[in-house]
Design a protein around this motif. Sequence first.
Motif, mmCIF file in Angstrom:
data_model
loop_
_atom_site.group_PDB
_atom_site.id
_atom_site.type_symbol
_atom_site.label_atom_id
_atom_site.label_comp_id
_atom_site.label_asym_id
_atom_site.label_seq_id
_atom_site.Cartn_x
_atom_site.Cartn_y
_atom_site.Cartn_z
ATOM 1 N N VAL A 122 0.873 -1.175 0.000
ATOM 2 C CA VAL A 122 0.000 0.000 0.000
ATOM 3 C C VAL A 122 0.909 1.224 0.000
ATOM 4 O O VAL A 122 1.603 1.502 0.976
ATOM 5 N N GLU A 123 0.933 1.912 -1.122
ATOM 6 C CA GLU A 123 1.854 3.037 -1.311
ATOM 7 C C GLU A 123 1.116 4.336 -0.974
ATOM 8 O O GLU A 123 0.301 4.816 -1.756
ATOM 9 N N ASP A 124 1.415 4.877 0.186
ATOM 10 C CA ASP A 124 0.754 6.107 0.662
ATOM 11 C C ASP A 124 1.532 7.304 0.102
ATOM 12 O O ASP A 124 2.521 7.734 0.662
ATOM 13 N N ASP A 125 1.036 7.823 -1.016
ATOM 14 C CA ASP A 125 1.744 8.908 -1.728
ATOM 15 C C ASP A 125 1.143 10.252 -1.329
ATOM 16 O O ASP A 125 0.653 10.992 -2.157
ATOM 17 N N TYR A 126 1.207 10.538 -0.022
ATOM 18 C CA TYR A 126 0.437 11.671 0.503
ATOM 19 C C TYR A 126 0.947 13.028 0.056
ATOM 20 O O TYR A 126 0.186 13.983 -0.006
ATOM 21 N N ASP A 127 2.271 13.152 -0.239
ATOM 22 C CA ASP A 127 2.760 14.467 -0.667
ATOM 23 C C ASP A 127 3.655 14.364 -1.899
ATOM 24 O O ASP A 127 4.549 15.171 -2.100
ATOM 25 N N GLY A 128 3.370 13.340 -2.719
ATOM 26 C CA GLY A 128 4.230 13.033 -3.875
ATOM 27 C C GLY A 128 4.337 14.162 -4.885
ATOM 28 O O GLY A 128 5.279 14.202 -5.682
ATOM 29 N N GLU A 129 3.384 15.087 -4.875
ATOM 30 C CA GLU A 129 3.433 16.178 -5.866
ATOM 31 C C GLU A 129 4.470 17.232 -5.502
ATOM 32 O O GLU A 129 4.797 18.081 -6.312
ATOM 33 N N PHE A 130 4.960 17.172 -4.256
ATOM 34 C CA PHE A 130 5.867 18.244 -3.814
ATOM 35 C C PHE A 130 7.296 17.734 -3.663
ATOM 36 O O PHE A 130 7.658 17.133 -2.656
ATOM 37 N N ARG A 131 8.072 17.914 -4.708
ATOM 38 C CA ARG A 131 9.499 17.577 -4.643
ATOM 39 C C ARG A 131 10.228 18.764 -5.242
ATOM 40 O O ARG A 131 9.847 19.268 -6.287
ATOM 41 N N TYR A 132 11.262 19.236 -4.550
ATOM 42 C CA TYR A 132 11.840 20.521 -4.928
ATOM 43 C C TYR A 132 13.192 20.428 -5.614
ATOM 44 O O TYR A 132 13.529 21.267 -6.425
ATOM 45 N N ASP A 133 13.995 19.433 -5.250
ATOM 46 C CA ASP A 133 15.387 19.495 -5.680
ATOM 47 C C ASP A 133 15.684 18.673 -6.927
ATOM 48 O O ASP A 133 16.739 18.751 -7.481
ATOM 49 N N ARG A 134 14.773 17.795 -7.284
ATOM 50 C CA ARG A 134 14.968 17.041 -8.524
ATOM 51 C C ARG A 134 13.611 16.588 -9.028
ATOM 52 O O ARG A 134 12.587 16.926 -8.445
ATOM 53 N N GLN A 135 13.620 15.844 -10.114
ATOM 54 C CA GLN A 135 12.375 15.353 -10.700
ATOM 55 C C GLN A 135 11.606 14.521 -9.675
ATOM 56 O O GLN A 135 12.217 13.762 -8.918
ATOM 57 N N PRO A 136 10.288 14.645 -9.660
ATOM 58 C CA PRO A 136 9.535 13.754 -8.783
ATOM 59 C C PRO A 136 9.875 12.296 -9.086
ATOM 60 O O PRO A 136 10.159 11.944 -10.220
ATOM 61 N N ILE A 137 9.888 11.497 -8.028
ATOM 62 C CA ILE A 137 10.165 10.076 -8.210
ATOM 63 C C ILE A 137 8.838 9.388 -8.472
ATOM 64 O O ILE A 137 7.885 9.583 -7.715
ATOM 65 N N GLY A 138 8.769 8.621 -9.539
ATOM 66 C CA GLY A 138 7.504 7.980 -9.907
ATOM 67 C C GLY A 138 7.042 7.012 -8.831
ATOM 68 O O GLY A 138 7.814 6.566 -7.982
ATOM 69 N N ALA A 139 5.768 6.700 -8.895
ATOM 70 C CA ALA A 139 5.197 5.777 -7.911
ATOM 71 C C ALA A 139 5.717 4.361 -8.134
ATOM 72 O O ALA A 139 5.961 3.948 -9.276
ATOM 73 N N ILE A 140 5.849 3.609 -7.049
ATOM 74 C CA ILE A 140 6.250 2.199 -7.164
ATOM 75 C C ILE A 140 5.191 1.422 -7.937
ATOM 76 O O ILE A 140 5.480 0.462 -8.629
ATOM 77 N N GLN A 141 3.948 1.875 -7.800
ATOM 78 C CA GLN A 141 2.855 1.183 -8.484
ATOM 79 C C GLN A 141 3.171 0.971 -9.950
ATOM 80 O O GLN A 141 2.821 -0.057 -10.528
ATOM 81 N N GLY A 142 3.857 1.969 -10.576
ATOM 82 C CA GLY A 142 4.168 1.870 -11.996
ATOM 83 C C GLY A 142 5.065 0.680 -12.321
ATOM 84 O O GLY A 142 5.097 0.201 -13.445
ATOM 85 N N LEU A 143 5.806 0.175 -11.318
ATOM 86 C CA LEU A 143 6.692 -0.976 -11.536
ATOM 87 C C LEU A 143 5.910 -2.282 -11.564
ATOM 88 O O LEU A 143 6.312 -3.229 -12.228
ATOM 89 N N ALA A 144 4.838 -2.345 -10.793
ATOM 90 C CA ALA A 144 4.124 -3.622 -10.638
ATOM 91 C C ALA A 144 2.673 -3.370 -10.229
ATOM 92 O O ALA A 144 2.296 -3.602 -9.077
ATOM 93 N N PRO A 145 1.860 -2.880 -11.180
ATOM 94 C CA PRO A 145 0.475 -2.504 -10.829
ATOM 95 C C PRO A 145 -0.319 -3.653 -10.192
ATOM 96 O O PRO A 145 -1.260 -3.405 -9.451
ATOM 97 N N GLU A 146 0.078 -4.871 -10.463
ATOM 98 C CA GLU A 146 -0.705 -6.000 -9.923
ATOM 99 C C GLU A 146 -0.367 -6.312 -8.464
ATOM 100 O O GLU A 146 -1.054 -7.120 -7.830
ATOM 101 N N HIS A 147 0.675 -5.666 -7.924
ATOM 102 C CA HIS A 147 1.055 -5.950 -6.535
ATOM 103 C C HIS A 147 0.994 -4.736 -5.623
ATOM 104 O O HIS A 147 1.352 -4.826 -4.444
ATOM 105 N N VAL A 148 0.607 -3.586 -6.178
ATOM 106 C CA VAL A 148 0.644 -2.348 -5.393
ATOM 107 C C VAL A 148 -0.708 -1.644 -5.454
ATOM 108 O O VAL A 148 -1.291 -1.520 -6.530
ATOM 109 N N ILE A 149 -1.191 -1.209 -4.282
ATOM 110 C CA ILE A 149 -2.306 -0.267 -4.265
ATOM 111 C C ILE A 149 -1.693 1.110 -4.090
ATOM 112 O O ILE A 149 -1.038 1.383 -3.080
#
Length: 463
Positions: free
Chosen positions: A273-300
């Motif tokens: 369960v990937e709690d991406d509560y503030d994922g939109e706010f990253r200041y010093d480099r590119q936002p890091i993509g969600a883990i879900q994108g690696l394995a949609p069948e194993h991640v909520i």
Amino acid sequence: MPKSWTSGGHELHLDLEPGFGRRAALERALREAIRSGRLTAGTPLPSSRALATDLGLSRGTVVQAYEQLLAEGYLTSRSRTHTEVAAVPGTATRTQSRSATNFSVPYDLEPGSPDVSQFPRSTWASALRHAVTSAVDEDLRYGDPRGHPALRRALADYLGRVRGVRISSQAIVVCTGFTNGLRLIATALRDRGGRTMAVEDFGLPFHVDAIEQTGLRAEPVRLDDDGLVVDEIPKTDGVLVTASHQLPWGTTLHPARRGALVDWARDNNAVVVEDDYDGEFRYDRQPIGAIQGLAPEHVIYAGTASKSLAPALRLAWLAVPDRLLEPIVKVRQLSERECPVFEQLAFAHLVESGGLDRHLRRMRTHYRKRRDYLLGALATSVPTVRPIGIAAGLHVTLLLPDGVRDEDAQAVLAEHGVGAHSLAAYARRRSAAPGLVIGYATPPGHTFAAAVQALATALAKLV
Ligand SMILES: Cc1ncc(COP(=O)(O)O)c(C=O)c1O
């Protein structure tokens, strides 16, 4: 067995539920009293001897219960003989103190809130107007428990674009905030025979409560400088992780660990369960993509509007693997069923019209300036205080020099009118280094600079 005790003028009714051991029942009753705000921060507890007498328990039982709640951060002790209720993040107590804060704590730096004075009111008002005028009659009937299709489509598109989430709109479930979503997930896992869920050993206390209220047991797992120590996750039915920006330490889960986490889920037939509560706010480099994108069948994947817009919207969303969709939707149907439809449609409009993107761009600049101001002030006034987890989100954690006691830090902050959380309040198992968690987004613009200066002055007295 309802009981009351009196201490220093405070009288409290404690409901010791049957069906638990005496110590567990006392711990539950105290937690409930603190979380519900019946026992507020700073309230002194009776001595273990007095409480034991009042409740007809052995003194050892009370001592052990106090120790457990001290470890969990619900209580704090000034000395061996004085135990009192701690400031616990995210509880009804805190909510009450937050609204009281406007009167009693001039400088609110408690984490958990965006700068709500920046809420885009006129954009939201026109989105709501658009929702009300464009909704068709059918939209006003009972709807799909997954949420309105227009919002699910908008979210599938947005999450793919902004967070690298791979999901069809069919597999999105809109819910009433992340905590509600977590309950839906834990209930669905329990209904499928699940028994345990791993959690990071530092995090919001009420997330563990939400999991445990469903009957699942939460198992804390160690964190280090690279985030969750994936090798140490026991065999559980799921794991809750703040991978992009750990709360409270601010670490980002190491890339190798992201892969290992997905492997762990696959090998154990468990879900991340990937709690991406503030994922939109990253200041010093590119936002890091969600883990879900690696394995949609194993991640909520779980997102929320609480940080990007405002907690009061009570809007969050889950991107759910196919095998868990039906069980989760079933729970949703039997609980709140659906979020209010006009708000869903307004949010869909905000996302599709680009209004959310514009707001986020503006807020990223706003928060980065605040963060830089805070770090600058601390570097000048208290260079021995070490800020960590500064690259993202709306909070920084300040590590205080060894030997500084949390209670002293809280007392000095209170003297200077500053509200903040101690790191210990997030500890789920092991004890914390001395530290503070500072929510630099929380104060409105007109008090921000003064709040930072008050914090720096207070810390200078402490370190
Ligand atoms: C770790 C974490 N997860 C999730 C949330 C969002 O919760 P909700 O959507 O229930 O407001 C927060 C908000 O403070 C948070 O700190």
